[in-house]
Enzyme design. Sequence first.
Site, PDB file in Angstrom:
ATOM      1  N   TYR A 119       0.804  -1.223   0.000  1.00  0.00           N
ATOM      2  CA  TYR A 119       0.000   0.000   0.000  1.00  0.00           C
ATOM      3  C   TYR A 119       0.841   1.279   0.000  1.00  0.00           C
ATOM      4  O   TYR A 119       0.298   2.382   0.020  1.00  0.00           O
ATOM      5  CB  TYR A 119      -0.974   0.013   1.190  1.00  0.00           C
ATOM      6  CG  TYR A 119      -2.145  -0.947   1.028  1.00  0.00           C
ATOM      7  CD1 TYR A 119      -2.145  -1.922   0.038  1.00  0.00           C
ATOM      8  CD2 TYR A 119      -3.251  -0.872   1.854  1.00  0.00           C
ATOM      9  CE1 TYR A 119      -3.209  -2.807  -0.104  1.00  0.00           C
ATOM     10  CE2 TYR A 119      -4.320  -1.740   1.717  1.00  0.00           C
ATOM     11  CZ  TYR A 119      -4.289  -2.705   0.740  1.00  0.00           C
ATOM     12  OH  TYR A 119      -5.358  -3.568   0.607  1.00  0.00           O
ATOM     13  N   LYS A 165       2.752 -14.741   4.995  1.00  0.00           N
ATOM     14  CA  LYS A 165       2.863 -15.779   3.965  1.00  0.00           C
ATOM     15  C   LYS A 165       4.364 -15.993   3.719  1.00  0.00           C
ATOM     16  O   LYS A 165       4.870 -15.835   2.603  1.00  0.00           O
ATOM     17  CB  LYS A 165       2.128 -15.307   2.697  1.00  0.00           C
ATOM     18  CG  LYS A 165       1.970 -16.381   1.637  1.00  0.00           C
ATOM     19  CD  LYS A 165       0.930 -17.439   1.969  1.00  0.00           C
ATOM     20  CE  LYS A 165       0.837 -18.459   0.841  1.00  0.00           C
ATOM     21  NZ  LYS A 165      -0.061 -19.578   1.145  1.00  0.00           N
ATOM     22  N   ASP A 198      -3.642 -17.326   4.313  1.00  0.00           N
ATOM     23  CA  ASP A 198      -4.744 -18.025   3.627  1.00  0.00           C
ATOM     24  C   ASP A 198      -5.446 -18.999   4.573  1.00  0.00           C
ATOM     25  O   ASP A 198      -6.674 -19.015   4.676  1.00  0.00           O
ATOM     26  CB  ASP A 198      -4.253 -18.725   2.344  1.00  0.00           C
ATOM     27  CG  ASP A 198      -2.953 -19.495   2.515  1.00  0.00           C
ATOM     28  OD1 ASP A 198      -2.313 -19.370   3.583  1.00  0.00           O
ATOM     29  OD2 ASP A 198      -2.571 -20.228   1.581  1.00  0.00           O
ATOM     30  N   ASP A 222      -5.878  -5.206   6.067  1.00  0.00           N
ATOM     31  CA  ASP A 222      -7.044  -4.570   5.456  1.00  0.00           C
ATOM     32  C   ASP A 222      -8.092  -5.632   5.148  1.00  0.00           C
ATOM     33  O   ASP A 222      -9.280  -5.487   5.480  1.00  0.00           O
ATOM     34  CB  ASP A 222      -6.585  -3.870   4.165  1.00  0.00           C
ATOM     35  CG  ASP A 222      -7.675  -3.014   3.550  1.00  0.00           C
ATOM     36  OD1 ASP A 222      -8.683  -2.753   4.232  1.00  0.00           O
ATOM     37  OD2 ASP A 222      -7.512  -2.611   2.389  1.00  0.00           O
ATOM     38  N   ASP A 226     -11.895  -6.757   7.432  1.00  0.00           N
ATOM     39  CA  ASP A 226     -13.257  -6.745   6.884  1.00  0.00           C
ATOM     40  C   ASP A 226     -13.899  -8.123   7.010  1.00  0.00           C
ATOM     41  O   ASP A 226     -15.088  -8.249   7.300  1.00  0.00           O
ATOM     42  CB  ASP A 226     -13.245  -6.319   5.406  1.00  0.00           C
ATOM     43  CG  ASP A 226     -13.194  -4.800   5.242  1.00  0.00           C
ATOM     44  OD1 ASP A 226     -12.635  -4.134   6.132  1.00  0.00           O
ATOM     45  OD2 ASP A 226     -13.714  -4.295   4.232  1.00  0.00           O
TER      46      ASP A 226
HETATM   47 MG    MG Z   1     -10.494  -1.849   3.771  1.00  0.00          MG
END
Ligand code: MG
Length: 327
Positions: A119, A165, A198, A222, A226
Site C-alpha cells: 500500500y 505468507k 490463507d 485490510d 473486513d
Molecule cells: Mg479496507
Amino acid sequence: MKKIAVIPGDGIGKEVMDAAMLILENLDLPFHYIWLEAGDEAQKKHGKPLPDETLEEVKECDAVLFGAAGESAADVIVRLRQELNTFANIRPARAFRGVPSIHSDVNMVIVRENTECLYRGIEFEIDGVAEAVRIITEKASERIVRYAFELAENEGRKKVTALHKANVMRKTCGLFKRVFYEVARDFDDIQADDYYIDAACMYMAMKPRMFDVIVTTNMFGDIISDLAAGVVGGLGLAPSANVGERYALFEPVHGAAFDIAGMGIANPSAMILTACMMLRHFGYVELADDIEKAVEMAIENGKTTPDLGGNLKTMEMAQTILSYIQP
Ligand code: MG
Ligand code: NAI
C-alpha cells in the site's frame, strides 16, 4: 488535560458525534474538546475539505475523534492519517448478543500496520508489465508487533497471532515473522503463534474464537479485518483507531450514510465504541469496558435504532446507553 479535536464531518457523522459527545461530556473527564470542520460541507464553505485551520488545530491536539466525511472522505481521512503519521490501525471485531452473526462469543482485535507493504503505492508499468514493490522494514515491523503485544497486555488478552505468507514471500514476510518472535520474547505472559494468511482466512470463517490479538502487515490486515467484521455481523457496530507515536485518530468504520442523514435514526453505537477506544488509549480501560457493557445491554434489551430492529432515535439510544453506564 488532554486536548481532543472533535470533527463531526458530514451526514450522520454529525448525528453520531452528538450522541458520543453526550456520553463523553457526562463523564467528567480531564478532556478539552475543540470542535473543527472537515468534509464536503467544509469544502463548500472554505474551498478545501480539510481546511488549513483544522489541520493546524489538529496538530495541537492529543487525539482526534472523527465522525464521517462524505464524497471528500479520501481527501480528509486518508490525508489526516498521513499527516498525523498514525502507524497502527486497530480494528476490534466482537460479536454482540442480539445482533445476527455467523459466530457468537467472538472478541478479537486486529492490529494492522498502516504505513508500508504494497500500500505504499510504489508501482510501475512499462511495456505491458506492471510491478509493485512491497516494502517491509524491521523498524515498522517491530513498532507494530510491540504495539500489538502492549495492547494485549493492557487489555488483559492472552495471545498474539502473526499472519503472513513467509513460505512464499520469504524476504518480506520472513522478516516480519522473525521480528514478531524476537519481540514476543519480551512478553513472557502473552502467548505468541503465527499462521499463513490463507489458512487464517479459513479459520476466521470457521473458528474465529481461536483469535485474540492479530498482528499483520498492511494489505493482509485490510482484508482480514473486513472478513472479521463480516463474521461478527457487519460494519454497523465497527469502531477503529489509527495510532502513532504522537497522535491518535479514532473513527467509526461507516461513512456519512446520506440515505438516512437528517432523519435522526443513525445507530450511534459504532461512534460510541470508537470513543471507548479513545478512552482505552488514554488509560481509562475500566470506564471503556463499562460503556461497552452499556452498549451491549441496550442492544440486548432492544433499545436500539431501526437498523438493529428497535424504534429509538439516535439521541434516545445514546441516552439509554448513558443511563446504563455503571459508575
Ligand atoms: Mg479496507
Ligand atoms: P456508509 O457507511 O455511509 O453507509 C452504508 C450503508 O450503511 C447505508 O445504507 C447506511 O444507511 C448504513 N449505515 C452506515 N452507518 C450507519 C449507522 N451508524 N446507523 C445506521 N445505518 C448505517 O457508506 P456509503 O453509503 O458507501 O457512503 C456514504 C458516504 O460516506 C459517501 O460519500 C462516502 O464517500 C462516505 N464514506 C466516508 C467514510 C469515512 O469518512 N471514513 C467511510 C465510508 C464512506
